[in-house]
Design a protein around this motif. Structure first.
Motif, short mmCIF file in Angstrom:
data_model
loop_
_atom_site.label_atom_id
_atom_site.label_comp_id
_atom_site.label_asym_id
_atom_site.label_seq_id
_atom_site.Cartn_x
_atom_site.Cartn_y
_atom_site.Cartn_z
N THR A 298 0.85 -1.19 0.00
CA THR A 298 0.00 0.00 0.00
C THR A 298 0.89 1.24 0.00
OG1 THR A 298 -0.06 0.09 2.41
CG2 THR A 298 -1.79 -1.20 1.32
N ALA A 300 0.98 3.37 2.32
CA ALA A 300 1.53 3.44 3.68
C ALA A 300 2.80 2.59 3.79
CB ALA A 300 0.49 2.98 4.69
N HIS A 301 2.73 1.37 3.21
CA HIS A 301 3.92 0.51 3.21
C HIS A 301 5.05 1.14 2.41
CE1 HIS A 301 1.18 -3.20 4.01
NE2 HIS A 301 1.75 -2.79 5.13
N GLU A 304 6.81 3.91 4.35
CA GLU A 304 7.58 3.33 5.46
C GLU A 304 8.87 2.69 4.94
OE1 GLU A 304 6.98 0.06 9.07
OE2 GLU A 304 5.33 0.53 7.70
N LYS A 337 -10.21 -3.89 2.95
CA LYS A 337 -9.54 -3.57 4.21
C LYS A 337 -9.61 -4.73 5.19
CE LYS A 337 -9.93 0.53 6.05
NZ LYS A 337 -8.51 0.94 5.99
N THR A 342 -4.14 -1.97 5.92
CA THR A 342 -3.54 -0.65 5.65
C THR A 342 -4.00 -0.05 4.32
OG1 THR A 342 -1.58 -1.58 4.58
CG2 THR A 342 -1.49 -1.27 6.98
N GLU A 344 -6.18 1.97 1.82
CA GLU A 344 -7.08 3.10 1.95
C GLU A 344 -7.70 3.42 0.60
OE1 GLU A 344 -7.93 4.26 4.73
OE2 GLU A 344 -6.36 3.49 6.06
#
Length: 360
Positions: A298, A300-301, A304, A337, A342, A344
């Protein structure tokens, strides 16, 4: 170019397994996709997943998401063909148009591909590597993994013999593209078999690491970004354009299903059962591709992994699709989800993402 023309180019790329930067400009400027399922689509069945959801299945949807998907499941020829000289020249022109667009984007941050030593990941036929050299790159090293191509071939089994055979095939196709560019530019391009998650490329040896529609296929993104940070010189940068797994067509030709975001709304067991019940003749190659050739990264991943491994994000641009958002329901989002916490909204409605980062 009209939408029909775009579909033809996409179909050519899907058929040959060579869809890369040739479609970059088309993806970013494609005409609005018709809403799906269409009112004219017929519902041909229902799939009940393990979470109690009854999902309607529609004819025609898969054809719109991934035109010519059938040629990937049942290819006429599993050997990458060498197209005519005219086709190869046109493809190079398309690459240069797309690269110039990205070059303009880079210059916003005082960055450039020109006069740089570049490592391109996942080069496939190598045409983009030659386009970089034509644009003015000092040196281009293209890498790929033969096993990836074998895994997307029906009946393909990864063996030493198969890897050697596939690399010879790729070498033959790359040599054909070298014939349609300036000889001096062609001499600045070379190719190696290499896995960016465990790369053999020397530390701080290139100015730029780049890829097109590759990040979604990397088995360990976190380790890959760590390796990129090691390989790029201080002050160098990394640029990727990719088609995220969670986007509407992120299952690619082999794993798009008969309902929107099917590949992201089913877990591994349900995905396998879907093929057992609905498309048993496609199960082997599709399940192999789903498990071995697509990661679940994602945004988010992504952030990070980049920030934890020696790189600094300069810009992330998810190319938002209003048509996909209009189709996406809360039920679909929650089903996704439920399996991928994670994920979105933006992950599901961005068919293309640009990532630009610098070495810290």
């Amino acid at each position: 170019m009209k939408y029909t023309g775009r579909r033809i180019l996409k179909a050519i790329g899907n058929r040959t397994g060579l869809t890369k930067l040739i479609c970059t400009l088309l993806e970013l400027e494609k005409a609005p996709r018709k809403g799906y399922p269409l009112k004219t689509d017929k519902m041909f069945g229902v799939f009940n997943d393990s979470y109690g959801n009854s999902i309607k299945l529609y004819t025609g949807l898969r054809d719109r998401l991934k035109p010519a998907w059938e040629t990937m499941v049942n290819p006429v020829n599993t050997v990458i063909p060498i197209y005519s000289e005219a086709y190869r020249k046109q493809k190079m022109k398309n690459h240069l148009v797309a690269l110039t667009r990205i070059e303009n984007f880079l210059q916003t941050f005082s960055l450039s591909f020109v006069d740089k030593e570049i490592l391109e990941i996942g080069v496939s036929d190598g045409s983009t590597a030659y386009a970089f050299a034509t644009l003015g790159a000092k040196r281009v090293v293209g890498t790929d993994i033969a096993a990836y191509h074998i895994n997307e071939t029906p009946g393909g089994v990864v063996t030493e013999e198969a890897i050697a055979s596939k690399n010879l095939e790729l070498e033959r196709v790359r040599d054909a593209f070298s014939q349609v560019v300036d000889k001096k530019a062609a001499k600045r391009v070379s190719f190696i078999e290499d896995n960016i998650c465990n790369s053999t490329v020397a530390s701080e040896s290139v100015d730029v690491v780049v890829s097109w529609e590759v990040l979604e296929h990397i088995s360990d993104p976190n380790q890959a970004f760590k390796e990129m940070a090691r390989i790029v010189k201080p002050g160098g940068f990394v640029f990727h354009e990719y088609n995220p797994f969670f986007s509407a067509d992120g299952g690619h030709s082999l794993c798009t299903l008969d309902f929107p975001w099917g590949h992201a709304r089913l877990d591994d067991k349900d995905f396998e059962r879907y093929y057992d019940e609905i498309r048993p003749n496609e199960k082997g190659v599709s399940l192999s591709f789903f498990r071995n050739n697509l990661n679940r990264m994602t945004l988010a991943h992504l952030k990070e992994s980049v920030e934890q491994n020696g790189l600094r994000i300069v810009s992330i641009i998810p190319w938002y699709s209003a048509e996909d958002q209009a189709v996406l329901t809360n039920e679909m989002l929650q089903q996704c989800k439920n399996i991928h916490p994670t994920a979105e909204l933006v992950d599901l409605i961005a068919p293309i993402v640009w990532l630009l980062c610098e070495k810290k």
